[in-house]
Design an enzyme around this catalytic site. Structure first.
Site, short mmCIF file in Angstrom:
data_model
loop_
_atom_site.label_atom_id
_atom_site.label_comp_id
_atom_site.label_asym_id
_atom_site.label_seq_id
_atom_site.Cartn_x
_atom_site.Cartn_y
_atom_site.Cartn_z
N CYS A 286 39.77 -23.32 25.28
CA CYS A 286 39.25 -23.22 26.64
C CYS A 286 38.79 -21.79 26.91
O CYS A 286 37.70 -21.57 27.44
CB CYS A 286 40.30 -23.67 27.64
SG CYS A 286 41.82 -22.70 27.66
N GLY B 219 49.33 -27.51 28.63
CA GLY B 219 50.05 -28.68 28.12
C GLY B 219 51.04 -28.30 27.03
O GLY B 219 51.06 -27.16 26.56
#
Lengths: 296, 333
Positions: free
Chosen positions: A126, A159
């Protein structure tokens, strides 16, 4: 015109967000969801949407290979090894959102054209998707001897996969800064911030450029053009301030707000991954049609 | 309360912030040599932000920290060399390199709520045969129950010691007591405390921690640490001696090296000025001090306003980039 058929492996957060984005695409037709647990939220939603659902993961595709032309892998680096093997066997193009990094790194605004026919491409991280475009925009104007990025994300959007192997983020992103961004040396730092309400993804890019004088105007213009290119697929991607120049150092502050499709808006870090993946698949699909058109 | 305390000297890591990461091999060698002579059990050597911290974000090291670690190891036959590793900044590869050079202890640090990102690093430290410390930074920012839960994770990953780290120098003695007591009731492993003196209570906090059962304590000679510095090691040794608690450290030798070797390195004596006081008051990471000073000058704003705003936004350690962001925002107001 017929759309190119695509399938998702992995029905977690990323897979579910991809599902929402892909159902909006004019170029891609989402046909298949490949998960492992039929009762999961993502799998149930896939069934609700009328997709073909396999609960034996990518292996389901072995029976009906014609369902899909392009695959998205939203599982884990470990699972990707098997998934990539199956995709290769079936001759399907693979877009890898895991940190496995088997195929070449891809950033839609930077090097998409180089890999349109690659059998497997990797979406880096990301932080890489958010910052490599800026490093590249700077290096188009002046050689970047060192590019460093700091990605700050809300704890809630990190996560278990990211948390269990955080070195993968820093090492893969640093490599992407070099190989795709064009910096001679890259470094990446990631920080998790638990503040409530959750913070938006923040990215800071520090670059040291070569040369006696620094073309501030040229670099600023190049960065702004790049930002608007990224905005075409991530509307919430924006500069927080004008680029700051200090000697041969350029500093750029970004904020990435997610689209709020399946994931909350603060999870711009996850949104930029799924948005980039969809963008890559759309371009691949257009290229396929173009190739088919040229052949007929 | 234990009658034996094991000290870790952090001037060569935490103090790196105070001198903008400009340590030289010669300085490290002479400081380590004299700490070794004074029988300090552990000496931490790393960039202020741990292994891999040398960056534009935090400040580039003048000398590669691996060279400093190597120099430290070469002159210490008693003291063990420790390194700090903040996952997200440093990596396992960095840790392996430090271990190869002779580092014996890995202190793996995370924000107080994010212990689960330390699993791989703590496990690796143990596999490498190092002593592993879980270092819960900014401990004032989480409720006691969360701190306990996070400390438990680190213990489960294999940490030999878990530290309560008051990175902002924001805790008061009764809050330290509460935290150490809760950990003592839950954990099997040793408990440590790392303080900062921004509110002038580093010594009080340290004694409170010891009273509740902490046995591992950090200090910096001459308060050479971030912000107003840490619990002053040579003073602590004297205080503990008066309390009948043994550290095994030679007080005179430590006093001498503090005066003759460390004091000349400090750009100015460590004191609590309005900026370091504001760090503790606002609950902001101590290494932000010099960055906030520079940003205040650059944007013509009051550095206290920057720090207070950073505290209000619940900015965590490592987010030095937010200092410029906040300063620019204040300047535009």
């Amino acid at each position: 015109m017929e759309r190119i058929k695509v399938g998702i492996i992995g029905s977690g957060n990323i897979g579910s967000d991809l599902m929402v984005k892909l159902t909006k695409s004019d170029v891609l037709e989402l046909t298949t969801m490949m998960g492992i647990n039929r009762t999961s939220k993502g799998m149930q939603h896939a069934e609700y949407l009328g997709l073909q659902v396999f609960d034996n993961g990518v292996d389901g595709l072995l029976e009906q290979p014609d369902l899909v032309d392009i695959l998205f892998d939203a599982t884990s680096a470990k699972a990707h090894l098997h998934n990539a093997e199956v995709a290769k066997k079936l001759g399907k193009q693979m877009l890898d959102l895991t940190p496995a990094a088997l195929g070449p790194f891809i950033v839609p605004t930077v090097n998409l054209g180089e890999h349109v026919n690659a059998e497997n491409v990797n979406l880096i991280t990301c932080g890489g998707q958010a910052t490599i475009p800026i490093i590249s925009a700077i290096s188009q104007i002046a050689p970047v001897e060192y590019g460093e990025i700091v990605a700050t994300i809300s704890s809630k959007s990190a996560g278990p996969g990211t948390r269990a192997n955080i070195d993968e983020f820093t090492e893969t992103t640093a490599k992407g800064i070099e190989t795709v961004g064009g910096a001679r040396k890259g470094k990446a730092i990631i920080i998790l911030n638990p503040a409530e309400p959750p913070i938006m993804m923040r990215d800071t890019i520090h670059a040291l450029v070569e040369g006696e004088t620094i073309d501030e105007e040229g670099i600023t213009k190049s960065i702004k053009e790049m930002v608007s290119k990224v905005q075409s697929y991530v509307p919430g991607y924006k500069l927080r301030t004008e680029p700051i120049f200090d000697g041969n150092k350029v500093t750029v502050f970004l904020e990435v707000e997610g689209a709020g499709h399946y994931l909350p808006k603060y999870a711009g870090n996850l949104d930029i991954m799924t948005s980039a993946a969809v963008k890559v698949a759309e371009e691949f699909a257009k290229n396929r049609k173009h190739q088919v058109a040229n052949h007929s | 309360m234990s009658n034996e305390i094991i000290l870790t000297e952090v001037a060569l890591r935490d103090g790196s912030h105070a001198i903008s990461h400009q340590y030289t091999v010669e300085q490290v060698r002479s400081i380590v040599q004299s700490l070794n002579d004074a029988m300090i059990p552990y000496i931490e050597v790393s960039h202020g932000d741990g292994l891999g911290g040398s960056s534009l974000q935090y400040g580039l090291s003048k000398v590669d920290e691996m060279k400093l670690i190597e120099a430290a190891v070469s002159v210490s036959n008693f003291s063990k060399i420790a390194v700090l590793l903040i996952p997200g900044i440093g990596t396992i590869e960095d840790l392996k390199e430090a271990k190869k050079l002779g580092a014996k202890m890995a202190r793996v640090a995370t924000h107080v709520t994010e212990a689960d990102i330390s699993k791989q690093h703590i496990e690796t430290a143990k596999e490498l045969g190092m002593e592993a410390v879980g270092f819960l930074m900014m401990s004032h920012m989480a409720p006691v129950e969360t701190l306990v839960e996070q400390a438990k994770l680190m213990e489960n990953y294999g940490a030999d010691i878990v530290y309560v780290v008051d990175s902002a120098g924001a805790l008061l003695p009764h809050e330290v007591k509460e935290r150490i007591r809760a950990l003592r009731q839950t954990l099997e492993v040793d408990i440590g405390f790392h303080g900062h003196n921004n509110l002038s209570v580093a010594m009080g906090n340290t004694l409170a921690a010891i009273e509740e059962g902490a046995t591992r304590i950090d200090g910096s000679v001459r308060c050479l640490g971030a912000g107003a510095g840490n619990t002053q090691t040579e003073v602590l040794v004297a205080v503990l001696d008066k309390m009948g608690i043994s550290t095994g450290v030679d007080l005179y030798k430590l006093m001498d090296m503090a005066e003759e070797i460390v004091a000349p390195i400090l750009p100015k004596p460590q004191e609590i000025n309005r900026d370091s006081l504001t760090l503790g008051y606002a609950g902001v990471y101590s290494s932000f001090l010099l960055h906030a000073n520079r940003a205040a000058k650059r944007f013509s704003v009051d550095s206290r306003d920057i720090l207070i705003e950073l505290g209000r936004q619940k900015i965590v350690g490592g987010q030095e980039d937010m200092i410029i962001d906040v300063a620019a925002g204040l300047a535009n107001k």
